[in-house]
Design a protein around this motif. Structure first.
Motif, mmCIF file in Angstrom:
data_model
loop_
_atom_site.group_PDB
_atom_site.id
_atom_site.type_symbol
_atom_site.label_atom_id
_atom_site.label_comp_id
_atom_site.label_asym_id
_atom_site.label_seq_id
_atom_site.Cartn_x
_atom_site.Cartn_y
_atom_site.Cartn_z
ATOM 1 N N ILE A 1 45.375 34.632 41.542
ATOM 2 C CA ILE A 1 45.787 34.911 43.275
ATOM 3 C C ILE A 1 44.554 34.897 44.397
ATOM 4 C CG2 ILE A 1 46.311 37.134 44.774
ATOM 5 C CD1 ILE A 1 48.863 37.920 42.681
ATOM 6 N N GLN A 2 43.402 35.241 44.134
ATOM 7 C CA GLN A 2 41.818 35.386 44.621
ATOM 8 C C GLN A 2 41.900 34.201 44.624
ATOM 9 O OE1 GLN A 2 39.272 37.575 42.069
ATOM 10 N NE2 GLN A 2 37.764 38.127 42.748
ATOM 11 N N ASN B 1 44.031 32.699 47.869
ATOM 12 C CA ASN B 1 43.431 33.224 48.699
ATOM 13 C C ASN B 1 42.412 32.472 49.675
ATOM 14 O OD1 ASN B 1 44.186 35.648 49.891
ATOM 15 N ND2 ASN B 1 44.103 37.125 48.174
ATOM 16 N N GLN C 1 40.020 40.001 51.535
ATOM 17 C CA GLN C 1 41.733 39.400 51.805
ATOM 18 C C GLN C 1 41.357 39.401 49.980
ATOM 19 O OE1 GLN C 1 44.338 40.144 53.966
ATOM 20 N NE2 GLN C 1 45.682 40.335 52.004
ATOM 21 N N SER C 2 40.689 38.808 49.445
ATOM 22 C CA SER C 2 41.564 38.474 48.102
ATOM 23 C C SER C 2 40.198 39.973 47.413
ATOM 24 C CB SER C 2 39.957 37.320 47.823
ATOM 25 O OG SER C 2 38.548 37.981 47.578
ATOM 26 N N ASP D 1 43.656 42.201 47.497
ATOM 27 C CA ASP D 1 44.843 42.049 47.140
ATOM 28 C C ASP D 1 44.757 41.974 45.475
ATOM 29 O OD1 ASP D 1 46.024 41.028 49.313
ATOM 30 O OD2 ASP D 1 46.222 38.232 48.314
#
Lengths: 469, 334
Positions: free
Chosen positions: A402-403, A406, A415-416, A419
């Motif tokens: 996800i990182q 992102n 944001q990373s 998250d």
């Protein structure tokens, strides 16, 4: 096998000395494991509570290398050397070349690890170069411990009463000798300026793991697995083949840690090509172990040592194959710099090396000391370690992906971080289970050495004080 | 005996050869990489700062290598071999728990911001998980002559006295400020840096947007891509001006109710974002910190999106602008 055949008191004395050496290495390593993973828990906690313990001595950047170095050079190195000694003596049907040297080595390993830990906490860090952060004089102490070990191990094999040199010793002797070279290459400064040092880091980071822990762990597999199953290794020739291919392919892949960096593009590409070639020794080795177990997997229900070794083999197979996949540029574009790589390093160091060490200690230490851990302790250790590391690796693999996505999407960097929040929590949950399993392991080690044996020993309790006479 | 020599000796010899080939030889060759144009050795205090950086393990969370990938463009141009001539120890790093710092001296040149952030990162970035380095600061009754106290927000400041940076923090700041990329050079011939990827296409959402009619008194949000503007503001502006647009009292000016932001003529607003601001009072208050220029980092459409976001958020009612307005202002120059 030997004691029964040779009841002479001299041999008994030698067995006792070997058991003491093996026990001391294991106990010392276990202390480092508990310490290093306690630091790991502290680090995991700081991801959720960054203001916790915010002084110079407890700051994240000082504890992090303490965790990695104590794990590598305190726990895994010492445990594997203890096992390598025992395997060398038994497989060569001989005695230790020098008991004194074994003790000297153990002291040197410990002095280096203690001095290194203190130095890092005081802020003496040799450049944040991963796995070689200890100031170089301390790394010289570690090198001297390696040299002592190499001398002693080769000397032991030279005194073998068998004609052949059993495969285990190829791997363990090789691992120690090669690592002496790795340590020297890492210390000498003359070719380590700017980008030159980046190239050396690429070489070092991977070789210090893959030419040290991997061959030692594989070496003890080749002894403990046939021993537990009372059947020979599936293919000796395949083991020899994996030995040479591992030796030739592995040293070349280090630069895949620096994909897309300013290192020469051809060097990176070469590293990728040989990362794929690594599938040959990895698949060969894993197949050899699994085929040795063929038809006997059910035995794991009764034998936790076998279950530990099985997980170790699967960890080796999955972790190393994952390494190959990660080495591709297309994959690195997503996963590089993310927590995914932290998941990978734990899958390999934990899923493979730790489980290998545990399985082999549980398989061999009772044979040396005549004392056994309880079934409940074994079960608790196994399941907490397995479930804990599963949660750990899975959460960081998902979070890391996800990182990376992102960043590709172009979201603001923070944001990373946001998250990753829930995955940091899951990592902590897995980490706590892993740590607790190590506490149980420490109790089991105590039972196998100087503590209360869980079941009536079939062998003479070698470590009992009154048995020395 | 021969078997032992063959196995232990033979494999060690093979390994020594490979270690030479893959470790030492590339090390020797690449150690001689010449410095790129404009790349200079560190000054004494910058080198001291690098020691602080290393002692506290900053590079376990911050990389110093910009890859030739689109997602790395926010951190600067791709790193070139010549950038690292004076970087020993190499601090390229392997994890980005925090952002890359290759060009941090240019991306965030405000000493005031850096000090507040080091003292407690959450004072300027609430979601940050970076450790606090407050032990690198002293709390004193009165700042010594020549040293400006760190203007911490009330929630983070000590109850009594003022916070001043210690020599450690000052050195670390000097090092961070030294991390500035030199202008891009074509390095394809010297080593393996791959060809730079083609420029990221300009975010087109705004370029296509019509300018709102000149007479509109209350701009409509639908006149521009609000989500895009918010995202760009978060990535580039909010660490100082904050998501609330209120800034930090005494450190960074508010944009909420800001005269320039609400001015019918957007010229000054665009100009400030393009070329930065230093030493000029904002709404009557003088600020210590300089604002960095964004003309080299962001294209016209992105800057227009940010300006429009600021002009239509937090109760502001400024006239919206277009990418063409930004281009015109850019053409005028500083």
């Amino acid at each position: 096998m030997q004691p029964a055949a040779h009841p002479s008191s001299v041999l008994k004395q030698k067995d006792l000395e070997l058991a003491r050496v093996f026990a001391a290495y294991t106990i010392s390593a276990t202390a480092w494991l508990v310490f290093a993973t306690f630091i790991g828990i502290l680090l995991a906690y700081k991801f959720g509570a960054p203001d916790f313990g915010s002084g110079a001595w407890l700051t994240f950047g000082r504890l992090r290398p303490i965790h990695t170095n104590a794990t590598f050079y305190g726990w895994a190195s010492i445990a594997l050397v203890g096992l390598a000694y025992y395997v060398a003596v038994r497989s060569c049907r001989t005695q230790l070349y020098s008991v004194r040297l074994a003790w000297v080595g153990l002291w040197l390993f410990n002095i280096a690890a203690i001095a290194g830990t203190i130095a890092l906490d005081l802020g003496y860090n040799d450049g944040n170069l991963e796995y070689r952060e200890w100031p170089w004089p301390i790394r010289l102490i570690f090198l001297s411990a390696l040299l002592v070990t190499a001398w002693n191990l080769v000397g032991t094999v030279a005194r073998r009463t068998t004609d052949d040199i059993y495969l285990s010793n190829w791997y363990t002797m090789g691992g120690v000798l090669w690592t002496c070279i790795i340590a020297v290459v890492a210390i000498l400064p003359w070719y380590q300026y700017g980008l030159g040092q980046v190239a050396v880091s690429g070489y070092y980071m991977h070789n210090a793991v893959g030419m040290w822990f991997t061959p030692l762990a594989l070496g003890i597999f080749y002894y403990a697995l046939p021993k537990l199953l009372s059947r020979p290794i599936y293919s000796y020739a395949l083991g020899v083949f994996a030995f040479w291919t591992n030796l030739v392919f592995y040293p070349i892949i280090g630069s895949h840690h620096f994909l897309f960096s300013p290192l020469p593009w051809w060097l990176q590409t070469t590293a990728i090509v040989f990362s794929v070639a690594m599938l040959v020794p990895v698949l060969g080795g894993s197949a050899n172990f699994l085929l040795t177990m063929r038809g006997r997997f059910g035995q794991m229900r009764e034998s936790y040592p076998l279950a530990f070794i099985f997980v170790g083999v699967i960890g080796y197979l999955v972790g190393s194959s994952q390494g190959t996949v990660e080495a591709f540029r297309s994959m690195q574009a997503v996963w590089h710099f993310t927590n995914y790589t932290v998941g990978h390093s734990h899958l390999t160091m934990y899923g493979f090396v730790n489980f290998a060490v545990w399985g082999c200690i549980y398989a061999l230490l009772p044979a040396a000391t005549g004392k056994y851990p309880g079934q409940a302790g074994l079960a608790l250790h196994f399941w907490m370690a397995l479930v804990g590391s599963f949660i750990y690796v899975l959460s960081l693999s998902i979070g890391g992906t996800i990182q990376g996505l992102n960043w590709i999407q172009g979201s603001p960097f923070i944001q990373s971080v946001v998250d990753m929040g829930p995955f940091h929590v899951w990592r902590g949950v897995g980490g706590i289970l892993m740590f607790l399993s190590h506490v149980v392991f420490a109790w089991n080690v105590w039972c196998m050495t100087y503590g209360p044996s869980a079941r009536a020993a079939p062998l003479v309790p070698a470590l009992a004080r009154d048995d020395t006479a | 005996m021969n078997k032992l020599v063959a196995i232990a000796g033979g494999s060690t010899l093979v390994y020594a050869g490979l270690a030479l080939l893959m470790g030492v030889l590339p090390g020797i060759t690449l150690s001689q990489t010449p410095a790129g144009p404009g790349v200079n050795p560190l000054t004494l205090i910058e080198a001291e700062g690098r020691d602080v950086y290393v002692a506290n393990g900053c590079s376990y969370c911050h990389t110093q290598q910009v890859r030739p990938l689109t997602q790395d463009k926010v951190f600067g141009r791709p790193s070139a071999p010549g950038d690292f001539a004076y970087q020993t120890p190499e601090l390229l790093g392997s994890e980005r728990t925090g952002p890359d710092l290759t060009n941090i001296g240019a991306r965030q040149p405000s000493a005031v911001w850096q000090y507040i952030h080091l003292y407690n990162p959450r004072a300027v970035v609430p979601e940050s998980i970076m450790p606090s380095f407050s032990w690198m600061f002293d709390v004193v009754d009165k700042a010594p002559a020549g040293i400006t106290p760190v203007p911490l927000p009330k929630a983070y400041a000590p109850a009594n006295g003022v916070v001043v940076p210690s020599s450690e923090a000052q050195a670390l700041l000097a090092y961070l400020m030294s991390l500035k990329q030199t202008a891009w050079q074509e390095n394809k011939t010297t080593a393996g840096t791959p060809p730079a990827p083609s420029e990221r296409p300009a975010t087109t959402s705004l370029a296509a947007t019509q300018a709102p009619s000149a007479g509109a008194s209350a701009p409509t949000i639908s006149g521009y891509d609000a989500a895009k503007g918010k995202q760009l503001f978060s990535a580039n502006c909010s660490v100082c001006h904050q998501e609330t647009g209120e800034g930090l009292a005494g450190a960074f000016p508010p944009l909420k109710n800001n005269a320039v932001v609400n001015d019918a003529n957007p010229g000054a607003h665009i100009h400030n974002v393009l070329f930065g601001l230093e030493g000029v009072p904002v709404d009557g208050v003088k600020y210590e910190s300089a604002m960095p220029p964004f003309s080299t980092v962001l294209n016209d459409a992105d800057i227009a999106a940010i300006v429009n976001y600021e002009r239509s958020s937090w109760g502001n009612h400024g006239k919206l602008v277009t990418a063409q307005d930004v281009a015109a202002e850019r053409a005028k120059g500083k």
